[in-house]
Design a protein around this motif. Structure first.
Motif, short mmCIF file in Angstrom:
data_model
loop_
_atom_site.label_atom_id
_atom_site.label_comp_id
_atom_site.label_asym_id
_atom_site.label_seq_id
_atom_site.Cartn_x
_atom_site.Cartn_y
_atom_site.Cartn_z
N HIS A 1 0.82 -1.21 0.00
CA HIS A 1 0.00 0.00 0.00
C HIS A 1 0.86 1.26 0.00
CE1 HIS A 1 -3.58 2.35 0.73
NE2 HIS A 1 -3.02 2.92 1.76
N VAL A 2 1.87 1.26 0.86
CA VAL A 2 2.73 2.44 0.99
C VAL A 2 3.55 2.64 -0.28
CG1 VAL A 2 4.63 3.46 2.33
CG2 VAL A 2 2.85 2.15 3.49
N PRO B 1 5.09 7.46 5.71
CA PRO B 1 4.09 7.71 6.76
C PRO B 1 4.39 6.85 7.99
CG PRO B 1 3.18 6.31 5.05
CD PRO B 1 4.55 6.69 4.59
N ASP B 2 4.11 7.39 9.19
CA ASP B 2 4.21 6.55 10.39
C ASP B 2 2.81 6.25 10.93
OD1 ASP B 2 3.44 8.95 11.40
OD2 ASP B 2 5.23 9.30 12.61
N PHE B 3 1.78 6.77 10.23
CA PHE B 3 0.37 6.51 10.54
C PHE B 3 -0.05 7.02 11.92
CE2 PHE B 3 1.48 3.18 7.40
CZ PHE B 3 0.75 3.74 6.35
N LYS C 1 -0.05 10.19 5.50
CA LYS C 1 0.21 9.83 4.11
C LYS C 1 1.60 10.29 3.74
CE LYS C 1 -1.88 10.42 -0.41
NZ LYS C 1 -2.27 11.49 -1.28
N GLY C 2 2.35 9.45 3.05
CA GLY C 2 3.71 9.81 2.66
C GLY C 2 3.71 10.99 1.69
N PHE C 3 4.83 11.71 1.62
CA PHE C 3 4.93 12.84 0.69
C PHE C 3 6.38 13.07 0.31
CE2 PHE C 3 5.27 14.46 4.98
CZ PHE C 3 6.32 15.38 4.91
N CYS C 4 6.56 13.85 -0.74
CA CYS C 4 7.88 14.16 -1.24
C CYS C 4 8.41 15.42 -0.55
CB CYS C 4 7.74 14.43 -2.73
SG CYS C 4 9.05 13.72 -3.65
#
Length: 396
Positions: free
Chosen positions: A200-201, A239-241, A246-249
């Motif tokens: 997912h990530v 992301p560490d939730f 949500k991950g980002f650049c």
């Protein structure tokens, strides 16, 4: 009588009534690491507190619908009171299936639609047919179009002439979004961080940072440079939730080129992965898949058609499916085709505003078509004649 249009993809289902807007919903079930026993279906994904190590249960394997139990659960959820509240007895359904689908799968689908759900009528078709219908609707003067559908499991290249697919020109490349995500997982796991369970990530990483290179070797050289000169390198915050959902650049100005970050975020440093992963759509042989890339397959497909039709196909190529959203995809495809196609023939590649929902929109147009009632199989027809009436009516 309502018409429900369902573009039933292997990754996401695009669904909606023909009078309304489309919803894009994950076509699968999930289990999370924390609550192993509870299964989440389709868009319940948002309810999962900690989506790290998500376990996917997919109804599709290698592009074909094989796991009916999962598909039933997803459909029950979509058709049920939480989502579309379908009144089966007076609803007609337009549903898509892959090219060259197996007869056993088609028969199971007929049974489920007519006998379990008891839809009033159904039309089973290919997503490419709907995309072509959409294209011909927007450009009525055109007679031919070539649909390039690059999805989760495969990339299909299908020529349509006057809304009929030309079977001898269909090509399939076994490279899709799933393969790209898996390959990205493997190279990140090998180079930096074990992420084999984080589908997912990493899928999110792929969507956020990957692009199609216009000059592969040039970009490769840039990607090897040190420090600031390396314009390809990006730092992706995972992301560490808890605080980062949500991950980002990382913005360019916040990047630290030598040394560690002071902040406690977990960082993925991506350089050539950004363009080497989508490159597999153009050169599957890079990772040992002995197949043609998309540009080559398009030319191969068009050359198998009658000579006088070929120029028309080159100038109406339509891109659909999620992979076409990589930045630079359309430009690269057009450039590569230009070098493969005779100079006197014009080449034009169209990327719709929303390539993922392009087929669904075509289904919506089809449902309002005056000939629609002639195309469907009603439940009475099916009860009287069984599977053979579906085989006769649906051009699959």
């Amino acid at each position: 009588m309502a018409t429900l249009v369902l573009d039933n993809g292997a990754y996401s289902a695009k669904i909606g009534y023909s009078q309304e807007k489309v919803s894009v919903i994950p076509n699968c079930q999930f289990r999370s690491k924390t609550s192993r026993l509870k299964t989440f279906t389709a868009n319940q994904l948002d309810e999962i507190k900690d989506p790290s190590g998500l376990f996917y249960i997919l109804p599709f394997q290698k592009g074909y619908l094989v796991n009916w139990d999962v598909q039933r659960k997803v459909w029950d959820h979509l058709f049920g009171k939480e989502m579309f509240k379908v009144e089966f007895a007076d609803t007609s359904i337009v549903i898509t299936e892959p090219y060259f689908n197996f007869t056993s799968i088609q028969e199971s689908m007929n049974e489920i639609l007519f006998e379990e759900y008891q839809f009033q009528s159904a039309l089973r078709t290919n997503a490419g047919f709907l995309a072509a219908h959409h294209y011909f609707h927007t450009k009525p003067s055109e007679l031919c179009c070539l649909v390039v559908d690059s999805g989760f499991s495969f990339t299909h290249i299908v020529p349509y002439c006057r809304s009929k697919k030309m079977k001898e020109g269909i090509r399939r490349i076994n490279v899709g979004g799933k393969l790209l995500t898996n390959h990205l997982k493997e190279i990140i796991s090998y180079r930096q961080l074990h992420v084999m369970d984080e589908t997912h990530v990493i899928n999110q990483v792929k969507e956020d940072v990957c692009y199609v290179s216009q000059h592969f070797y040039k970009d490769m050289e840039v990607a090897q440079m040190k420090g600031e000169e390396n314009s390809v390198m990006r730092d992706y915050v995972l992301p560490d939730f808890s605080s980062i959902k949500k991950g980002f650049c990382k913005p360019r100005e916040e990047m630290v080129f030598n040394g560690k970050y002071k902040t406690g975020e977990q960082i993925l440093r991506l350089a050539n992965e950004r363009f080497a992963v989508p490159e597999m759509l153009f050169h599957p042989s890079d990772i040992g898949i002995q197949e043609m890339g998309i540009p080559e397959a398009i030319v191969h497909s068009i050359r198998s058609l009658p000579d006088e039709m070929q120029p028309h196909f080159y100038q109406s190529i339509v891109l659909t499916g999620g992979n076409t959203l990589f930045p630079g995809f359309r430009e690269r495809l057009e450039a590569e085709l230009r070098s493969l196609v005779p100079a006197h023939l014009p080449v034009s590649v169209l990327l719709p505003v929303n390539p993922i929902c392009y087929s669904w929109e075509g289904g919506k147009l089809l449902a309002h078509n005056p000939d629609y009632d002639e195309m469907v199989v009603t439940r009475e027809d099916y009860e009287e004649n069984g599977h053979c009436i579906c085989e006769e009516k649906f051009d699959i």
